[in-house]
Write a protein that holds these residues in place. Structure first.
Motif, PDB file in Angstrom:
ATOM      1  N   GLU A  30       3.976   1.528  -1.119  1.00 29.27           N
ATOM      2  CA  GLU A  30       4.618   1.624  -2.431  1.00 29.27           C
ATOM      3  C   GLU A  30       3.626   2.124  -3.475  1.00 29.27           C
ATOM      4  O   GLU A  30       3.952   2.954  -4.319  1.00 29.27           O
ATOM      5  N   LEU A  31       2.411   1.622  -3.439  1.00 29.33           N
ATOM      6  CA  LEU A  31       1.369   2.061  -4.367  1.00 29.33           C
ATOM      7  C   LEU A  31       1.087   3.555  -4.197  1.00 29.33           C
ATOM      8  O   LEU A  31       0.976   4.287  -5.182  1.00 29.33           O
ATOM      9  N   ALA A  32       1.004   4.008  -2.970  1.00 29.75           N
ATOM     10  CA  ALA A  32       0.749   5.427  -2.714  1.00 29.75           C
ATOM     11  C   ALA A  32       1.882   6.290  -3.270  1.00 29.75           C
ATOM     12  O   ALA A  32       1.633   7.340  -3.870  1.00 29.75           O
ATOM     13  N   ARG A  33       3.135   5.835  -3.093  1.00 33.00           N
ATOM     14  CA  ARG A  33       4.281   6.598  -3.606  1.00 33.00           C
ATOM     15  C   ARG A  33       4.268   6.686  -5.132  1.00 33.00           C
ATOM     16  O   ARG A  33       4.721   7.664  -5.709  1.00 33.00           O
ATOM     17  N   GLN A  34       3.743   5.665  -5.790  1.00 34.57           N
ATOM     18  CA  GLN A  34       3.772   5.622  -7.247  1.00 34.57           C
ATOM     19  C   GLN A  34       2.458   6.028  -7.904  1.00 34.57           C
ATOM     20  O   GLN A  34       2.351   6.044  -9.128  1.00 34.57           O
ATOM     21  N   HIS A  35       1.460   6.360  -7.124  1.00 26.41           N
ATOM     22  CA  HIS A  35       0.123   6.622  -7.648  1.00 26.41           C
ATOM     23  C   HIS A  35       0.121   7.620  -8.800  1.00 26.41           C
ATOM     24  O   HIS A  35      -0.409   7.353  -9.872  1.00 26.41           O
ATOM     25  N   ASP A  36       0.686   8.783  -8.580  1.00 26.05           N
ATOM     26  CA  ASP A  36       0.631   9.835  -9.603  1.00 26.05           C
ATOM     27  C   ASP A  36       1.332   9.414 -10.890  1.00 26.05           C
ATOM     28  O   ASP A  36       0.831   9.673 -11.988  1.00 26.05           O
TER      29      ASP A  36
ATOM     30  N   ALA B 228       1.758   6.304 -11.916  1.00 24.65           N
ATOM     31  CA  ALA B 228       0.970   5.213 -12.512  1.00 24.65           C
ATOM     32  C   ALA B 228      -0.209   5.743 -13.298  1.00 24.65           C
ATOM     33  O   ALA B 228      -0.455   5.314 -14.431  1.00 24.65           O
ATOM     34  N   VAL B 229      -0.953   6.690 -12.742  1.00 24.69           N
ATOM     35  CA  VAL B 229      -2.136   7.195 -13.434  1.00 24.69           C
ATOM     36  C   VAL B 229      -1.789   8.183 -14.544  1.00 24.69           C
ATOM     37  O   VAL B 229      -2.634   8.525 -15.350  1.00 24.69           O
ATOM     38  N   SER B 230      -0.535   8.624 -14.625  1.00 26.15           N
ATOM     39  CA  SER B 230      -0.122   9.562 -15.667  1.00 26.15           C
ATOM     40  C   SER B 230       0.157   8.882 -17.000  1.00 26.15           C
ATOM     41  O   SER B 230       0.456   9.562 -17.978  1.00 26.15           O
TER      42      SER B 230
ATOM     43  N   ARG C 184       0.831  -1.212   0.000  1.00 27.91           N
ATOM     44  CA  ARG C 184       0.000   0.000   0.000  1.00 27.91           C
ATOM     45  C   ARG C 184       0.867   1.264   0.000  1.00 27.91           C
ATOM     46  O   ARG C 184       0.584   2.225  -0.709  1.00 27.91           O
TER      47      ARG C 184
END
Length: 104
Positions: A89-95, A97-99, A87
């Motif tokens: 790691e996902l939060a750190r990469q969120h922006d 990933a969605v870009s 979770r």
């Protein structure tokens, strides 16, 4: 998939657990540390293999076998820690990933 924690069996003694030559670079890893503590943990495991087997049989006989069958509070702790790490790691990469979508 059955994901058991530590069950009180002979799995950690020398009749079951065979280790290769130690590599110094791995001594500080989780695997290296486990090699050191495992023999002392033998026959101290919290899980009752009879109870664990009964849960497995019940799951097989039931109508909804889970994808993962977690057995033992130690397994719950390890899996919860892993989920927390994923979770974060996902939060750190969120922006980032969605870009990556097309800009329709």
């Amino acid at each position: 998939m059955v994901e058991p924690g530590y069950f009180r069996t002979d799995f950690l003694n020398s009749s079951s657990l065979h280790v290769s030559e130690r590599i110094a670079d791995y001594e500080e890893t989780a695997a290296g540390q486990m090699r050191t503590i495992a023999p002392g943990f033998n026959h101290q495991q919290p899980g009752d293999p009879v109870k664990g087997a009964a849960v497995i049989v019940d799951a097989i006989d039931g109508s909804a076998f889970p994808v993962r069958l977690f057995l033992g509070p130690d397994t719950i702790n390890v899996v919860t820690e892993k989920i927390d790490q994923v979770r974060a790691e996902l939060a750190r990469q969120h922006d980032v990933a969605v870009s990556t979508d097309h800009a329709n």
